[in-house]
Enzyme design. Structure first.
Site, PDB file in Angstrom:
ATOM      1  N   SER A  65     -18.241  34.645   8.517  1.00  0.00           N
ATOM      2  CA  SER A  65     -17.453  33.603   8.755  1.00  0.00           C
ATOM      3  C   SER A  65     -18.672  32.376   9.431  1.00  0.00           C
ATOM      4  O   SER A  65     -18.691  31.556   9.693  1.00  0.00           O
ATOM      5  CB  SER A  65     -15.839  33.491   9.053  1.00  0.00           C
ATOM      6  OG  SER A  65     -16.171  33.955  10.570  1.00  0.00           O
ATOM      7  N   HIS A  66     -19.030  33.200  10.651  1.00  0.00           N
ATOM      8  CA  HIS A  66     -20.636  33.120  11.483  1.00  0.00           C
ATOM      9  C   HIS A  66     -21.739  33.099  11.038  1.00  0.00           C
ATOM     10  O   HIS A  66     -22.050  33.854  12.596  1.00  0.00           O
ATOM     11  CB  HIS A  66     -19.538  33.111  13.307  1.00  0.00           C
ATOM     12  CG  HIS A  66     -18.203  32.082  13.526  1.00  0.00           C
ATOM     13  ND1 HIS A  66     -17.706  31.776  12.671  1.00  0.00           N
ATOM     14  CD2 HIS A  66     -18.414  30.594  13.766  1.00  0.00           C
ATOM     15  CE1 HIS A  66     -16.485  30.949  12.930  1.00  0.00           C
ATOM     16  NE2 HIS A  66     -17.305  30.218  13.482  1.00  0.00           N
ATOM     17  N   ASP A  99     -13.520  30.735   7.385  1.00  0.00           N
ATOM     18  CA  ASP A  99     -13.057  31.676   6.106  1.00  0.00           C
ATOM     19  C   ASP A  99     -12.410  30.882   4.986  1.00  0.00           C
ATOM     20  O   ASP A  99     -12.151  31.740   4.222  1.00  0.00           O
ATOM     21  CB  ASP A  99     -12.164  32.452   7.006  1.00  0.00           C
ATOM     22  CG  ASP A  99     -12.962  33.990   7.912  1.00  0.00           C
ATOM     23  OD1 ASP A  99     -13.944  34.418   7.091  1.00  0.00           O
ATOM     24  OD2 ASP A  99     -12.483  34.443   8.971  1.00  0.00           O
TER      25      ASP A  99
HETATM   26  P1  NDP Z   1      -9.727  37.615  13.015  1.00  0.00           P
HETATM   27  O1  NDP Z   1      -8.519  37.250  13.123  1.00  0.00           O
HETATM   28  O2  NDP Z   1     -10.959  37.421  11.694  1.00  0.00           O
HETATM   29  O3  NDP Z   1      -9.658  38.379  14.051  1.00  0.00           O
HETATM   30  C1  NDP Z   1     -10.940  38.908  14.426  1.00  0.00           C
HETATM   31  C2  NDP Z   1     -10.225  39.747  15.915  1.00  0.00           C
HETATM   32  O4  NDP Z   1      -9.175  41.331  15.485  1.00  0.00           O
HETATM   33  C3  NDP Z   1     -11.468  41.264  15.929  1.00  0.00           C
HETATM   34  O5  NDP Z   1     -11.024  41.182  17.655  1.00  0.00           O
HETATM   35  C4  NDP Z   1     -11.145  42.057  15.693  1.00  0.00           C
HETATM   36  O6  NDP Z   1     -11.551  43.507  16.036  1.00  0.00           O
HETATM   37  C5  NDP Z   1      -9.482  41.824  15.311  1.00  0.00           C
HETATM   38  N1  NDP Z   1      -9.320  42.834  14.050  1.00  0.00           N
HETATM   39  C6  NDP Z   1      -8.942  41.669  13.120  1.00  0.00           C
HETATM   40  N2  NDP Z   1      -8.479  43.399  12.699  1.00  0.00           N
HETATM   41  C7  NDP Z   1      -7.966  44.263  13.247  1.00  0.00           C
HETATM   42  C8  NDP Z   1      -7.446  45.357  13.090  1.00  0.00           C
HETATM   43  N3  NDP Z   1      -6.595  46.080  11.888  1.00  0.00           N
HETATM   44  N4  NDP Z   1      -7.201  45.960  14.328  1.00  0.00           N
HETATM   45  C9  NDP Z   1      -7.397  46.079  15.439  1.00  0.00           C
HETATM   46  N5  NDP Z   1      -8.189  44.748  15.096  1.00  0.00           N
HETATM   47  C10 NDP Z   1      -8.420  44.390  14.516  1.00  0.00           C
HETATM   48  O7  NDP Z   1     -10.714  36.240  13.887  1.00  0.00           O
HETATM   49  P2  NDP Z   1     -10.879  34.571  13.371  1.00  0.00           P
HETATM   50  O8  NDP Z   1     -10.317  34.385  11.827  1.00  0.00           O
HETATM   51  O9  NDP Z   1      -9.423  33.914  13.605  1.00  0.00           O
HETATM   52  O10 NDP Z   1     -11.883  34.578  13.418  1.00  0.00           O
HETATM   53  C11 NDP Z   1     -13.184  34.808  12.872  1.00  0.00           C
HETATM   54  C12 NDP Z   1     -14.139  34.053  14.539  1.00  0.00           C
HETATM   55  O11 NDP Z   1     -14.355  32.899  14.016  1.00  0.00           O
HETATM   56  C13 NDP Z   1     -14.106  34.605  15.579  1.00  0.00           C
HETATM   57  O12 NDP Z   1     -15.276  35.515  15.639  1.00  0.00           O
HETATM   58  C14 NDP Z   1     -14.421  33.700  15.984  1.00  0.00           C
HETATM   59  O13 NDP Z   1     -14.650  33.177  17.647  1.00  0.00           O
HETATM   60  C15 NDP Z   1     -15.298  32.370  15.149  1.00  0.00           C
HETATM   61  N6  NDP Z   1     -14.796  31.183  15.002  1.00  0.00           N
HETATM   62  C16 NDP Z   1     -15.595  29.707  16.176  1.00  0.00           C
HETATM   63  C17 NDP Z   1     -14.910  29.340  16.420  1.00  0.00           C
HETATM   64  C18 NDP Z   1     -15.978  27.906  17.266  1.00  0.00           C
HETATM   65  O14 NDP Z   1     -15.101  27.423  18.013  1.00  0.00           O
HETATM   66  N7  NDP Z   1     -16.778  28.165  17.689  1.00  0.00           N
HETATM   67  C19 NDP Z   1     -14.077  28.319  16.337  1.00  0.00           C
HETATM   68  C20 NDP Z   1     -12.788  29.444  15.490  1.00  0.00           C
HETATM   69  C21 NDP Z   1     -12.885  30.975  15.450  1.00  0.00           C
HETATM   70  P3  NDP Z   1     -13.348  43.999  15.791  1.00  0.00           P
HETATM   71  O15 NDP Z   1     -13.876  43.152  16.303  1.00  0.00           O
HETATM   72  O16 NDP Z   1     -13.066  44.762  15.914  1.00  0.00           O
HETATM   73  O17 NDP Z   1     -13.079  44.001  14.608  1.00  0.00           O
HETATM   74  O1  PYC Z   2     -14.688  29.181  12.046  1.00  0.00           O
HETATM   75  O2  PYC Z   2     -12.638  27.468  13.595  1.00  0.00           O
HETATM   76  C1  PYC Z   2     -14.234  27.375  13.001  1.00  0.00           C
HETATM   77  C2  PYC Z   2     -15.292  26.862  13.648  1.00  0.00           C
HETATM   78  C3  PYC Z   2     -15.535  25.921  13.933  1.00  0.00           C
HETATM   79  C4  PYC Z   2     -16.172  25.550  14.597  1.00  0.00           C
HETATM   80  C5  PYC Z   2     -17.237  26.828  14.792  1.00  0.00           C
HETATM   81  N1  PYC Z   2     -16.533  27.185  13.693  1.00  0.00           N
END
Ligand code: NDP
Ligand code: PYC
Length: 337
Positions: A46-47, A187
């Protein structure tokens, strides 16, 4: 779809050219390219490369300054502030990193607050390196209005991720990183593009009705925080901690309507780091190992962070890409788009 591969190093170099061709300085391009290539190699899709179209359209819209030089402000013994000057967050973090780590080691704890920054990446890369140095790190970012808090009828909050990293003796650090919404906005976009349905209640449609249709969420609808009122409260905390402390925008405060194509939230970020050697006598990382070993005995074999680190990633790691995506990146790098 035809698949091809590039090494992580080759992908980084190609992305660097994409960023430079679209108005970034060499410093900014190098930092963002490494960030995106690492995310792609680590399967943080997703990133990863998926975000390049958004970076390019945002840079071309004039919404973000790809040449911004961050200003690091030494405001108090335990507090460094960075004005990112409408640039990306990762270069602002990099500019303050050395002084920040020195402060954490000297004092045991320090806070870094970024304002007027654009974070468009995964958050785990911002914290993991601290744990690799034996430190504990916690970071939060607010984003853009796309989440309806529990009990509200309109979106106010961002997807507002939190990332935490801590060293574990003899093992990969414990690193978790996730949005405080049911899933990241990225995502949802990927699911919509692939024609997949999401779990019911991932978000709401334009009428506020819970749905698992990614298009309904993206087109007039919104996400919801994970865990109802609990996730809502955590997301509110992220808004308040980040915007309140850094002086950056709340997720609902910036107006990008004058910049069609803009996708990067103009907000802020905070990062708290602790040197655990100043704490209780027993080594923190050893205590973490006791916990992880007990969890493993209970069947919790793979803790967050360890799953990703189970696959070693280096410059020669092959990163799969579709031929179509590779051609598009090459076009962006050559200015043909
Ligand atoms: P997920 O729901 O995919 O969760 C990811 C986290 O959960 C990771 O730490 C992962 O560890 C852990 N994890 C996932 N599955 C398991 C499992 N079965 N057992 C144990 N640990 C698990 O994340 P999101 O979809 O909420 O977010 C995805 C990305 O989007 C993130 O990197 C986030 O920073 C980014 N994001 C960025 C934003 C921004 O403003 N820049 C805004 C929103 C999101 P592991 O890494 O070991 O797999
Ligand atoms: O995936 O929610 C997101 C997000 C917001 C800004 C960057 N990523």
């Amino acid at each position: 779809m035809d698949k091809t591969t590039l090494t992580r190093e080759a992908l980084t170099r190609l992305l660097e050219r994409v960023f430079i061709a679209n108005g970034c300085s060499e410093t900014v391009a190098g930092i963002l390219a490494a960030n995106v290539a690492n995310a792609e190699a680590a399967k943080s899709y997703s990133h990863g490369v998926f975000r390049i179209e958004g970076f390019v359209s945002t840079l071309r819209s004039g919404w973000v300054d790809g040449t911004a030089v961050p200003v690091v402000e030494d405001v108090a013994p335990g507090f460094l502030r960075v004005d990112a000057r409408n640039g990306f967050a990762q270069p602002a973090l990099a500019a303050a990193r050395q002084a920040f780590v020195a402060r954490v080691r000297r004092q045991g704890v320090a806070l870094l607050a970024l304002r007027d920054s654009h974070h468009f990446g995964a958050l785990w890369p911002d914290v993991e390196a601290f744990a690799d140095e034996g430190l504990i790190a916690l970071s939060m970012v607010n984003s853009m209005t796309c989440s309806v808090p529990a009990g509200a009828v309109k979106p106010v909050l961002g997807t507002n991720p939190i990332a935490f990293a801590a060293p574990i003796a003899g093992k990969a650090p414990l690193v978790f990183d996730f949005a405080t919404t049911t899933m990241a906005h990225g995502d949802v976009q990927i699911a919509a593009r692939e024609g997949r349905t999401l779990p019911e209640g991932t978000g709401v449609d334009r009428d506020g009705v819970l749905t698992g249709d990614p298009k309904a969420i993206l087109e007039g609808g919104a996400l919801v925080p994970f865990g109802g009122h609990k996730g809502s409260a955590i997301s509110l905390m992220v808004e308040l901690m980040v915007a309140g402390i850094s002086g950056g925008n709340f997720s609902f405060e910036f107006d990008w309507s004058g910049h069609p194509g803009a996708q990067t939230p103009r907000t802020g970020q905070i990062l708290l780091a602790i040197d655990p050697s100043h704490g209780a006598g027993t080594a923190f990382a050893d205590r973490g190992r006791v916990l992880i070993d007990r969890l493993a005995e209970a069947g919790f074999a793979s803790y967050p962070g360890a799953r990703r680190r189970a696959v070693e990633i280096g410059p020669d790691t092959e990163v799969p890409l579709s031929a179509e995506v590779l051609a598009r990146l090459q076009d962006h790098a050559e200015g043909r788009t």
